[in-house]
Design a protein around this motif. Structure first.
Motif, PDB file in Angstrom:
ATOM      1  N   PRO A 126      55.233  44.775  56.174  1.00 53.36           N
ATOM      2  CA  PRO A 126      54.320  45.331  55.180  1.00 53.36           C
ATOM      3  C   PRO A 126      53.219  44.338  54.818  1.00 53.36           C
ATOM      4  CG  PRO A 126      56.300  44.515  54.107  1.00 53.36           C
ATOM      5  CD  PRO A 126      56.521  44.340  55.597  1.00 53.36           C
ATOM      6  N   ASN A 127      52.011  44.821  54.633  1.00 57.13           N
ATOM      7  CA  ASN A 127      50.854  44.003  54.323  1.00 57.13           C
ATOM      8  C   ASN A 127      51.032  43.314  52.963  1.00 57.13           C
ATOM      9  OD1 ASN A 127      48.241  42.965  53.939  1.00 57.13           O
ATOM     10  ND2 ASN A 127      47.437  44.947  53.253  1.00 57.13           N
ATOM     11  N   VAL A 128      51.116  41.978  52.970  1.00 58.83           N
ATOM     12  CA  VAL A 128      51.362  41.265  51.713  1.00 58.83           C
ATOM     13  C   VAL A 128      50.078  40.970  50.937  1.00 58.83           C
ATOM     14  CG1 VAL A 128      53.503  40.232  52.546  1.00 58.83           C
ATOM     15  CG2 VAL A 128      51.348  39.001  52.886  1.00 58.83           C
ATOM     16  N   TRP A 129      48.913  41.261  51.526  1.00 58.18           N
ATOM     17  CA  TRP A 129      47.649  41.054  50.824  1.00 58.18           C
ATOM     18  C   TRP A 129      47.298  42.240  49.918  1.00 58.18           C
ATOM     19  CZ3 TRP A 129      46.308  36.224  51.423  1.00 58.18           C
ATOM     20  CH2 TRP A 129      46.487  35.571  52.646  1.00 58.18           C
ATOM     21  N   GLY A 130      47.852  43.387  50.183  1.00 54.64           N
ATOM     22  CA  GLY A 130      47.415  44.624  49.543  1.00 54.64           C
ATOM     23  C   GLY A 130      47.436  44.574  48.027  1.00 54.64           C
ATOM     24  N   GLY A 131      46.281  44.868  47.418  1.00 56.02           N
ATOM     25  CA  GLY A 131      46.185  44.939  45.966  1.00 56.02           C
ATOM     26  C   GLY A 131      45.968  43.616  45.265  1.00 56.02           C
ATOM     27  N   LYS A 132      45.881  42.519  46.007  1.00 56.79           N
ATOM     28  CA  LYS A 132      45.716  41.204  45.393  1.00 56.79           C
ATOM     29  C   LYS A 132      44.269  40.979  44.954  1.00 56.79           C
ATOM     30  CE  LYS A 132      49.914  39.674  46.525  1.00 56.79           C
ATOM     31  NZ  LYS A 132      50.957  39.384  45.520  1.00 56.79           N
ATOM     32  N   ALA A 133      44.107  40.379  43.782  1.00 58.53           N
ATOM     33  CA  ALA A 133      42.802  39.888  43.363  1.00 58.53           C
ATOM     34  C   ALA A 133      42.544  38.557  44.053  1.00 58.53           C
ATOM     35  CB  ALA A 133      42.769  39.704  41.848  1.00 58.53           C
ATOM     36  N   ALA A 134      41.271  38.264  44.352  1.00 57.04           N
ATOM     37  CA  ALA A 134      40.966  37.037  45.087  1.00 57.04           C
ATOM     38  C   ALA A 134      39.544  36.581  44.807  1.00 57.04           C
ATOM     39  CB  ALA A 134      41.155  37.252  46.589  1.00 57.04           C
ATOM     40  N   THR A 135      39.305  35.319  45.118  1.00 56.42           N
ATOM     41  CA  THR A 135      37.962  34.755  45.067  1.00 56.42           C
ATOM     42  C   THR A 135      37.829  33.735  46.188  1.00 56.42           C
ATOM     43  OG1 THR A 135      36.288  33.786  43.606  1.00 56.42           O
ATOM     44  CG2 THR A 135      38.505  32.854  43.497  1.00 56.42           C
ATOM     45  N   ILE A 136      36.596  33.310  46.449  1.00 54.19           N
ATOM     46  CA  ILE A 136      36.309  32.412  47.561  1.00 54.19           C
ATOM     47  C   ILE A 136      35.435  31.255  47.071  1.00 54.19           C
ATOM     48  CG2 ILE A 136      35.500  32.261  49.943  1.00 54.19           C
ATOM     49  CD1 ILE A 136      35.311  35.361  49.906  1.00 54.19           C
ATOM     50  N   VAL A 137      35.751  30.044  47.518  1.00 52.33           N
ATOM     51  CA  VAL A 137      34.867  28.896  47.322  1.00 52.33           C
ATOM     52  C   VAL A 137      34.668  28.240  48.684  1.00 52.33           C
ATOM     53  CG1 VAL A 137      35.585  28.515  44.936  1.00 52.33           C
ATOM     54  CG2 VAL A 137      36.787  27.328  46.777  1.00 52.33           C
ATOM     55  N   SER A 138      33.522  27.616  48.877  1.00 50.50           N
ATOM     56  CA  SER A 138      33.257  26.955  50.151  1.00 50.50           C
ATOM     57  C   SER A 138      32.335  25.760  49.934  1.00 50.50           C
ATOM     58  CB  SER A 138      32.612  27.925  51.145  1.00 50.50           C
ATOM     59  OG  SER A 138      31.345  28.341  50.678  1.00 50.50           O
ATOM     60  N   ALA A 139      32.356  24.856  50.907  1.00 47.99           N
ATOM     61  CA  ALA A 139      31.464  23.693  50.888  1.00 47.99           C
ATOM     62  C   ALA A 139      31.057  23.376  52.311  1.00 47.99           C
ATOM     63  CB  ALA A 139      32.165  22.482  50.267  1.00 47.99           C
ATOM     64  N   GLY A 140      29.825  22.905  52.467  1.00 46.40           N
ATOM     65  CA  GLY A 140      29.348  22.555  53.801  1.00 46.40           C
ATOM     66  C   GLY A 140      27.866  22.241  53.752  1.00 46.40           C
ATOM     67  N   GLY A 141      27.251  22.183  54.906  1.00 47.39           N
ATOM     68  CA  GLY A 141      25.822  21.930  54.956  1.00 47.39           C
ATOM     69  C   GLY A 141      25.018  23.199  54.788  1.00 47.39           C
ATOM     70  N   GLY A 142      23.707  23.053  54.577  1.00 46.16           N
ATOM     71  CA  GLY A 142      22.828  24.216  54.492  1.00 46.16           C
ATOM     72  C   GLY A 142      23.200  25.157  53.368  1.00 46.16           C
ATOM     73  N   PHE A 143      23.717  26.319  53.736  1.00 47.17           N
ATOM     74  CA  PHE A 143      24.077  27.375  52.794  1.00 47.17           C
ATOM     75  C   PHE A 143      25.415  27.102  52.104  1.00 47.17           C
ATOM     76  CE2 PHE A 143      24.636  32.301  52.519  1.00 47.17           C
ATOM     77  CZ  PHE A 143      24.377  32.258  51.161  1.00 47.17           C
ATOM     78  N   GLY A 144      26.045  25.964  52.390  1.00 50.87           N
ATOM     79  CA  GLY A 144      27.293  25.629  51.731  1.00 50.87           C
ATOM     80  C   GLY A 144      28.475  26.471  52.184  1.00 50.87           C
ATOM     81  N   GLY A 145      28.393  27.009  53.400  1.00 50.28           N
ATOM     82  CA  GLY A 145      29.483  27.850  53.899  1.00 50.28           C
ATOM     83  C   GLY A 145      29.418  29.282  53.421  1.00 50.28           C
ATOM     84  N   GLY A 146      28.281  29.674  52.857  1.00 47.76           N
ATOM     85  CA  GLY A 146      28.181  30.993  52.230  1.00 47.76           C
ATOM     86  C   GLY A 146      28.382  32.170  53.165  1.00 47.76           C
ATOM     87  N   ARG A 147      27.989  32.035  54.426  1.00 45.18           N
ATOM     88  CA  ARG A 147      28.135  33.168  55.347  1.00 45.18           C
ATOM     89  C   ARG A 147      29.608  33.521  55.562  1.00 45.18           C
ATOM     90  NH1 ARG A 147      24.399  29.689  57.492  1.00 45.18           N
ATOM     91  NH2 ARG A 147      22.238  30.425  57.602  1.00 45.18           N
ATOM     92  N   SER A 148      30.472  32.517  55.454  1.00 42.58           N
ATOM     93  CA  SER A 148      31.904  32.787  55.631  1.00 42.58           C
ATOM     94  C   SER A 148      32.432  33.706  54.535  1.00 42.58           C
ATOM     95  CB  SER A 148      32.694  31.472  55.643  1.00 42.58           C
ATOM     96  OG  SER A 148      32.649  30.829  54.376  1.00 42.58           O
ATOM     97  N   HIS A 149      31.824  33.622  53.341  1.00 41.90           N
ATOM     98  CA  HIS A 149      32.258  34.487  52.244  1.00 41.90           C
ATOM     99  C   HIS A 149      32.144  35.958  52.626  1.00 41.90           C
ATOM    100  CE1 HIS A 149      31.965  31.600  48.607  1.00 41.90           C
ATOM    101  NE2 HIS A 149      31.963  30.880  49.714  1.00 41.90           N
ATOM    102  N   TYR A 150      30.998  36.308  53.176  1.00 42.40           N
ATOM    103  CA  TYR A 150      30.730  37.717  53.428  1.00 42.40           C
ATOM    104  C   TYR A 150      31.568  38.259  54.583  1.00 42.40           C
ATOM    105  CZ  TYR A 150      26.954  36.464  50.343  1.00 42.40           C
ATOM    106  OH  TYR A 150      26.252  35.997  49.270  1.00 42.40           O
ATOM    107  N   HIS A 151      31.876  37.387  55.547  1.00 45.31           N
ATOM    108  CA  HIS A 151      32.739  37.831  56.629  1.00 45.31           C
ATOM    109  C   HIS A 151      34.178  38.000  56.129  1.00 45.31           C
ATOM    110  CE1 HIS A 151      32.798  37.709  61.318  1.00 45.31           C
ATOM    111  NE2 HIS A 151      33.184  38.857  60.810  1.00 45.31           N
ATOM    112  N   LEU A 152      34.619  37.072  55.260  1.00 47.62           N
ATOM    113  CA  LEU A 152      35.965  37.181  54.699  1.00 47.62           C
ATOM    114  C   LEU A 152      36.076  38.422  53.811  1.00 47.62           C
ATOM    115  CD1 LEU A 152      38.793  36.088  54.330  1.00 47.62           C
ATOM    116  CD2 LEU A 152      37.915  34.532  52.576  1.00 47.62           C
TER     117      LEU A 152
END
Length: 214
Positions: A126-152
């Protein structure tokens, strides 16, 4: 996780570790570190979040979960619907959590293979992610890893993860002023303030989803 506490998430019955270990034909494949510096920075985010919860955010605790030992997703590793022990232990941590804080670096405009692999293992029935609240933080060069947020976030749609929308947090880690010290600890006051805002928002959203909002 104590071996004696391992259960079948589908049936609720105890799982025999000896049975799984006898039939497990592949060892865990380590996916990290991909980038030692970036992973160190993201660990710094997690440690800072833990400290914020300890100092000024009551009713919330954060546990850092290691995904480096998860094998590459392969359903042939499942025995009678049970994943390998390291995967089952990971899945049960996710199942027991109220919400998720993803600290994601960016790789080729997307999330890392290690994180996608972890999400995929968690989505096995059974999918253990279902219904979970979540947030994302990232760090890196340029956009700071921001593109990964939207793909996730896109991946999260199918596995039924509910991400908070604001605030967003992409840290251009290599731009002045310094955001992290030489040991990867978050030292930038503004970044700490935004991280605290994110945790407050995550806590409020989690309570709202659970029907326990004040």
């Amino acid at each position: 996780m104590d071996q004696a506490s391992l259960i079948n998430l589908k049936t609720g019955e105890p799982v025999s570790w000896e049975k799984l270990e006898d039939k497990n034909v592949l060892n865990a494949v380590s996916f990290s570190p991909l980038w030692v510096l970036i992973l160190s920075l993201l660990s710094g985010f997690c440690f800072a979040a833990q400290q914020i919860c300890k100092d000024s955010l009551t009713g919330m605790e954060i546990e850092l979960v290691d995904i480096s030992e998860l094998p590459l997703l392969n359903t042939d590793l499942e025995v009678d619907g049970i994943c390998p022990p390291v995967v089952e232990a990971f899945r049960q941590k996710i199942a027991a959590a109220d919400s998720i804080l993803f600290a994601s670096p960016e790789y080729n405009y997307s999330i890392t293979p290690a994180l996608k692999n972890a999400v995929d293992w968690g989505s096995r029935p059974p999918n253990v992610w279902g219904g979970k609240a979540a947030t994302i933080v990232s760090a890196g060069g340029g956009f700071g890893g921001g593109r990964s947020h939207y793909h996730l976030r896109q991946v999260g749609v199918y596995v039924d993860i509910h991400f908070i929308n604001k605030p967003e947090f992409f840290v251009p880690a290599f731009n002045p002023p310094p955001k992290f010290d030489g040991e990867g600890n978050l030292i930038d006051p503004m970044s700490k303030e935004i991280l605290q805002q994110i945790l407050v928002s995550l806590q409020e959203f989690t309570l709202r989803l659970s029907g326990n909002a004040q």
